[in-house]
Motif scaffolding. Structure first.
Motif, short mmCIF file in Angstrom:
data_model
loop_
_atom_site.label_atom_id
_atom_site.label_comp_id
_atom_site.label_asym_id
_atom_site.label_seq_id
_atom_site.Cartn_x
_atom_site.Cartn_y
_atom_site.Cartn_z
N UNK A 177 -3.49 -0.59 8.83
CA UNK A 177 -3.99 0.54 8.06
C UNK A 177 -3.58 0.32 6.60
N UNK A 178 -4.56 0.28 5.71
CA UNK A 178 -4.28 0.14 4.29
C UNK A 178 -4.45 1.52 3.65
N UNK A 179 -3.40 1.96 2.96
CA UNK A 179 -3.43 3.25 2.27
C UNK A 179 -3.45 2.95 0.77
N UNK A 180 -4.57 3.23 0.13
CA UNK A 180 -4.75 2.95 -1.30
C UNK A 180 -4.35 4.17 -2.11
N UNK A 181 -3.36 4.00 -2.99
CA UNK A 181 -2.87 5.11 -3.79
C UNK A 181 -2.94 4.86 -5.28
N UNK A 182 -3.75 3.90 -5.69
CA UNK A 182 -3.91 3.64 -7.12
C UNK A 182 -4.71 4.75 -7.79
N UNK A 183 -5.17 4.46 -8.99
CA UNK A 183 -5.88 5.49 -9.76
C UNK A 183 -7.29 5.73 -9.28
#
Length: 82
Positions: A44-50
């Motif tokens: 599971x990849x959780x993307x938290x960038x802008x």
């Protein structure tokens, strides 16, 4: 129950020294490393960038992981990220 890995990611961010292209390669390398040793694992990849855009790197990440979670619009994540 399957082995599950949660991979945090921030492709576009003001923190750190690496450009988005390197961050994509690092995330893909992480997924590949997990697949090498745990081929049946859930990733599971959780993307938290802008933001998430049409960067081909995001498509590659989405295709390689089991689940892609876009947290770029989450107010709490952005509060602590910025």
């Amino acid at each position: 129950m399957k082995t599950t890995f949660i991979i945090t990611s921030a492709i576009y961010t003001g923190a750190g020294i690496f450009p988005p292209e390197i961050r994509v390669m690092q995330t893909l390398s992480t997924i590949d490393s997990i697949r090498k040793f745990y081929p049946d694992a859930i990733t599971i990849v959780v993307e938290g960038g802008t933001h998430v855009d049409d960067n081909p790197g995001f498509a590659a990440i989405k295709n390689r992981c089991s689940l892609f979670v876009d947290m770029t619009q989450n107010e709490q994540i952005q509060y602590f990220s910025n």
